[in-house]
Design a protein around this motif. Structure first.
Motif, PDB file in Angstrom:
ATOM      1  N   LYS A 190      26.180  47.027  43.425  1.00  0.00           N
ATOM      2  CA  LYS A 190      26.075  47.692  44.729  1.00  0.00           C
ATOM      3  C   LYS A 190      26.414  46.730  45.858  1.00  0.00           C
ATOM      4  O   LYS A 190      27.090  47.102  46.826  1.00  0.00           O
ATOM      5  N   MET A 191      25.952  45.481  45.765  1.00  0.00           N
ATOM      6  CA  MET A 191      26.264  44.506  46.802  1.00  0.00           C
ATOM      7  C   MET A 191      27.753  44.172  46.810  1.00  0.00           C
ATOM      8  O   MET A 191      28.336  43.914  47.874  1.00  0.00           O
ATOM      9  N   LYS A 192      28.362  44.157  45.656  1.00  0.00           N
ATOM     10  CA  LYS A 192      29.787  43.842  45.570  1.00  0.00           C
ATOM     11  C   LYS A 192      30.633  44.846  46.347  1.00  0.00           C
ATOM     12  O   LYS A 192      31.677  44.494  46.921  1.00  0.00           O
ATOM     13  N   ASN A 193      30.188  46.111  46.391  1.00  0.00           N
ATOM     14  CA  ASN A 193      30.956  47.152  47.079  1.00  0.00           C
ATOM     15  C   ASN A 193      30.788  47.122  48.589  1.00  0.00           C
ATOM     16  O   ASN A 193      31.448  47.893  49.295  1.00  0.00           O
ATOM     17  N   TRP A 194      29.909  46.267  49.098  1.00  0.00           N
ATOM     18  CA  TRP A 194      29.708  46.199  50.537  1.00  0.00           C
ATOM     19  C   TRP A 194      30.918  45.613  51.272  1.00  0.00           C
ATOM     20  O   TRP A 194      31.127  45.904  52.448  1.00  0.00           O
ATOM     21  N   TYR A 195      31.691  44.799  50.591  1.00  0.00           N
ATOM     22  CA  TYR A 195      32.796  44.120  51.270  1.00  0.00           C
ATOM     23  C   TYR A 195      33.963  43.974  50.298  1.00  0.00           C
ATOM     24  O   TYR A 195      33.762  43.642  49.117  1.00  0.00           O
ATOM     25  N   THR A 196      35.140  44.213  50.779  1.00  0.00           N
ATOM     26  CA  THR A 196      36.358  44.048  49.982  1.00  0.00           C
ATOM     27  C   THR A 196      37.440  43.440  50.865  1.00  0.00           C
ATOM     28  O   THR A 196      37.656  43.897  51.996  1.00  0.00           O
ATOM     29  N   SER A 197      38.111  42.432  50.356  1.00  0.00           N
ATOM     30  CA  SER A 197      39.186  41.760  51.086  1.00  0.00           C
ATOM     31  C   SER A 197      40.511  41.961  50.354  1.00  0.00           C
ATOM     32  O   SER A 197      40.542  42.209  49.140  1.00  0.00           O
ATOM     33  N   LYS A 198      41.588  41.823  51.087  1.00  0.00           N
ATOM     34  CA  LYS A 198      42.902  41.936  50.457  1.00  0.00           C
ATOM     35  C   LYS A 198      43.326  40.642  49.770  1.00  0.00           C
ATOM     36  O   LYS A 198      44.339  40.617  49.082  1.00  0.00           O
ATOM     37  N   PHE A 199      42.526  39.594  49.956  1.00  0.00           N
ATOM     38  CA  PHE A 199      42.821  38.318  49.311  1.00  0.00           C
ATOM     39  C   PHE A 199      41.978  38.178  48.036  1.00  0.00           C
ATOM     40  O   PHE A 199      40.752  38.355  48.056  1.00  0.00           O
ATOM     41  N   TRP A 200      42.640  37.841  46.941  1.00  0.00           N
ATOM     42  CA  TRP A 200      41.964  37.763  45.642  1.00  0.00           C
ATOM     43  C   TRP A 200      40.900  36.671  45.635  1.00  0.00           C
ATOM     44  O   TRP A 200      39.798  36.882  45.114  1.00  0.00           O
ATOM     45  N   LEU A 201      41.187  35.511  46.230  1.00  0.00           N
ATOM     46  CA  LEU A 201      40.236  34.405  46.223  1.00  0.00           C
ATOM     47  C   LEU A 201      38.972  34.760  46.988  1.00  0.00           C
ATOM     48  O   LEU A 201      37.851  34.439  46.550  1.00  0.00           O
ATOM     49  N   VAL A 202      39.137  35.446  48.124  1.00  0.00           N
ATOM     50  CA  VAL A 202      37.966  35.839  48.913  1.00  0.00           C
ATOM     51  C   VAL A 202      37.096  36.814  48.125  1.00  0.00           C
ATOM     52  O   VAL A 202      35.860  36.722  48.138  1.00  0.00           O
ATOM     53  N   ASN A 203      37.735  37.736  47.410  1.00  0.00           N
ATOM     54  CA  ASN A 203      36.967  38.681  46.592  1.00  0.00           C
ATOM     55  C   ASN A 203      36.194  37.973  45.489  1.00  0.00           C
ATOM     56  O   ASN A 203      35.049  38.341  45.185  1.00  0.00           O
ATOM     57  N   GLN A 204      36.809  36.958  44.895  1.00  0.00           N
ATOM     58  CA  GLN A 204      36.122  36.228  43.831  1.00  0.00           C
ATOM     59  C   GLN A 204      34.924  35.450  44.381  1.00  0.00           C
ATOM     60  O   GLN A 204      33.849  35.419  43.769  1.00  0.00           O
ATOM     61  N   LEU A 205      35.117  34.825  45.553  1.00  0.00           N
ATOM     62  CA  LEU A 205      34.004  34.103  46.164  1.00  0.00           C
ATOM     63  C   LEU A 205      32.872  35.053  46.541  1.00  0.00           C
ATOM     64  O   LEU A 205      31.689  34.739  46.380  1.00  0.00           O
ATOM     65  N   TRP A 206      33.237  36.226  47.063  1.00  0.00           N
ATOM     66  CA  TRP A 206      32.215  37.204  47.421  1.00  0.00           C
ATOM     67  C   TRP A 206      31.471  37.715  46.180  1.00  0.00           C
ATOM     68  O   TRP A 206      30.252  37.904  46.210  1.00  0.00           O
ATOM     69  N   GLU A 207      32.191  37.898  45.079  1.00  0.00           N
ATOM     70  CA  GLU A 207      31.546  38.367  43.849  1.00  0.00           C
ATOM     71  C   GLU A 207      30.569  37.324  43.312  1.00  0.00           C
ATOM     72  O   GLU A 207      29.459  37.666  42.878  1.00  0.00           O
TER      73      GLU A 207
END
Length: 657
Positions: free
Chosen positions: A351-368
């Motif tokens: 659920k927390m993962k769906n709070w934010y999504t970026s178009k950059f793959w690295l940013v998504n991995q850091l957020w995950e």
């Protein structure tokens, strides 16, 4: 079909089992009959109560069944006993520590059968004891130490749950091995030794090798206290032991290797089980590995045979089986935090993962990765504060956590590959593993040494921990029901906790005890504390920090223990050599064991003092003071710290007069 066969049937079964275990542990037996009668009455209206009553009763009987009474009562007299080593030896600074099952006891010239376990310390100069071997040992049977300060760990009760009744210190000429080792799992010990030798060839002696042996093989090595504190300060202490993270990496590696067998579910499942449980045995079937291996086994079985499974239900099933095997697991901090972390990941991470999504793959991995760290802490941070009284600083934890996870993951992956290919002796893999450890430890030690990555002296009471988990449940209920009454209930609970904190009354106390054959003192005044004497950081962390945290201390300072001081209307004097009172009319005389204990007849000059011996003198020396007048005699090293309290607490920095 009854209501307990819901989408989460094992959750309810687990609740009933845990309830029975708690009743067996904390409720006196006279309360069981009224509760059983109440359960039978309720079962007349709802059939599920009859099933719950049966499971609770079974849990109570199982708890009593696993209790191991220890027949070796501690005694100050020299005694002999026969023990069988049941766990791998642990290397200490000067001794080898083993856990031995008591087989026989010689008392007053007669041998008796024995039960229970003892912790046996062999002198380091002796050859290492071996798992599965039987030894005749002669020594003094000592009880487990009681808490020195209020709020400290009660090791006596902790080990009593495991059937460990005490400890024996054995010299080189006071033990003998019986026969040869007959241990069916000895091949696992030989395999562990083989991989340990491979790590020793690849890594030089030092921190990297010690951490590698503990990380991959579960070898209890002599990792120094400073290294453990560095790991703990950044929330990475779980890396120092084989845990679910390591089993997860092994699971991913096996999934990659045996992926071609997915069309044959039976063979695929058996190959996974073979390697997964062989690694669990290789690491000594430690608690974290046992929990992780069993949980992955359940998940793998459901996937291999196309069975529907819910992560919460699977987690509850694995927990239920382990508690049925040994109900004592529920009282272990590692067990609680392990399942709390996994449950937090299941409930909150996606659920927390769906709070934010970026178009950059690295940013998504850091957020995950950040979401994983936050979700794992939602249900574990109260337990960390309750047991360890400290917590990683949020800034450094969340800023460095993704990078530390990345480096530790790479190190784990390279380490498993190195161990898997160790028969081929690829030296370049050893160099790569050493380089990974240098990078990982370089970052971790730099932050731990030059910054303040941990917040110390934090305190949560037992009921505050219970209130937090209750509030989490209320929050989940509100999220799905949107009931306004839940909000009012949460607000009332917060007000009660706040009022309890506001009503805290500061204390002014002085504790006198012994550390390394020297007298020390700890003075607490309100939110301040002073440590008097030479005290090692490891001893402070394990003995004094719980006291400071429970007293809401915010800052501490260290000073030299004065020779004479006054406190709460009493006069203290530390004697390191024979002397007469003179101008020192002390009500409390602390006697340090330098040249003082050679002749104690000088104590006749101190009839109006209470005598505190740092170390118990010999029987002959004590006979010299028999009949001499005094206010009392206390041996500081043989009991909890002596407590002196002022009626009115000082809110300023404490200082002995």
């Amino acid at each position: 079909m009854y209501s307990f066969f819901s989408p989460f049937p094992y959750v309810r079964l687990l609740i009933y089992w845990v309830l029975g275990t708690l009743m067996a542990r904390f409720c006196p037996q006279w309360t069981w009959a009224p509760l059983a009668t109440l359960g039978l009455c309720l079962s007349l209206f709802q059939a599920e109560f009859l099933f719950a009553l049966a499971l609770i009763t079974l849990s109570i009987f199982r708890f009593d069944q696993v209790q191991i009474p220890c027949s070796l009562a501690h005694d100050s007299a020299m005694r002999a006993c026969v023990v069988e080593v049941v766990e791998p030896p642990i290397e200490k600074a000067k001794t080898w520590l083993v856990v031995g099952r008591a087989l026989a006891l010689r008392d007053q010239g007669t041998w008796h059968s024995a039960s229970g376990f003892w912790r046996v310390y062999f002198e380091k100069s002796a050859r290492p004891p071996q798992r599965g071997a039987t030894y005749l040992v002669i020594g003094y049977l000592n009880p487990m130490p009681a808490p020195i300060f209020p709020g400290g760990m009660d090791w006596s009760a902790y080990f009593a749950q495991k059937g460990v009744g005490g400890q024996i210190y054995v010299k080189n000429d006071q033990w003998e091995q019986f026969g040869s080792i007959e241990y069916s799992w000895d091949w696992l010990a030989r395999s562990q030794k083989y991989f340990q030798t491979a790590l020793q060839r690849a890594l030089p002696a030092g921190v990297d090798r010690d951490v590698a042996e503990a990380m991959f093989l579960g070898v209890a090595s002599t990792i120094d206290f400073e290294t453990m504190q560095r790991y703990a300060s950044l929330g990475a202490i779980h890396i120092l032991s084989v845990s679910g993270l390591h089993v997860g990496f092994l699971y991913l590696g096996l999934a990659f290797i045996f992926g071609f067998l997915r069309r044959s579910p039976g063979i695929h499942f058996l190959m996974f089980m073979l390697f997964l449980w062989a690694y669990a045995g290789l690491t000594g079937f430690s608690g974290p590995v046992l929990r992780s291996a069993w949980m992955f086994s359940v998940i793998l079985g459901a996937k291999s045979f196309r069975q529907n499974h819910h992560p919460v239900n699977t987690l509850a099933f694995s927990c239920l089986v382990l508690l049925a095997w040994d109900p004592q697991f529920i009282f272990q901090a590692g067990f609680q935090m392990s399942y709390a972390a996994v449950l937090g990941l299941i409930l909150f991470q996606s659920k927390m993962k769906n709070w934010y999504t970026s178009k950059f793959w690295l940013v998504n991995q850091l957020w995950e990765v950040t979401c994983v760290a936050i979700a794992a802490q939602i249900l574990t941070w109260p337990l960390v504060l309750y047991y360890f009284h400290q917590f990683p600083h949020p800034f450094y934890f969340f800023l460095l956590n993704p990078l530390l996870i990345l480096l530790s993951s790479i190190t784990l992956a390279v380490g498993f590959i190195f161990l898997a290919l160790s028969p081929f002796n690829f030296s370049w893999l050893g160099y790569l593993l050493s380089f990974c450890f240098q990078c990982f430890h370089g970052l971790l030690f730099f932050v731990a040494d030059y910054f303040q990555p941990v917040i110390p002296l934090l305190q949560l009471s037992f009921w505050e921990v219970v209130a937090y988990f209750f509030m989490v449940c209320l929050l989940v209920i509100w999220w799905y029901r949107r009931a306004i009454g839940v909000i009012f209930l949460m607000g009332a609970l917060i007000l009660c906790l706040t009022f309890q904190r506001i009503c805290w009354v500061p204390k002014d106390e002085l504790f006198v005890t012994v550390h390394e054959n020297r007298a020390i003192a700890v003075q607490v005044a309100g939110a301040h504390a002073v440590l008097y004497g030479q005290i090692t950081p490891s001893w402070v962390q394990s003995n004094i920090v719980p006291l400071l945290a429970s007293s809401h201390v915010q800052d501490t300072i260290s000073r030299i223990l004065p020779r004479a001081w006054k406190y709460a209307g009493r006069s203290f004097f530390v004697a390191s050599k024979p002397c007469a009172p003179g101008s020192h009319v002390a009500t409390d005389l602390i006697i340090e064991p330098d040249q003082v204990n050679r002749d104690l007849r000088w104590l006749k000059f101190w009839p109006m003092s209470h005598w505190y011996f740092v170390r118990r003198p010999s029987i002959y020396r004590l006979s010299q003071i028999r009949g001499l007048p005094s206010r009392g005699v206390t041996f500081l090293s043989e009991g909890p710290a002596v407590n002196f309290t002022k009626k009115a607490a000082l809110l300023r920095q404490p200082e002995l007069n």
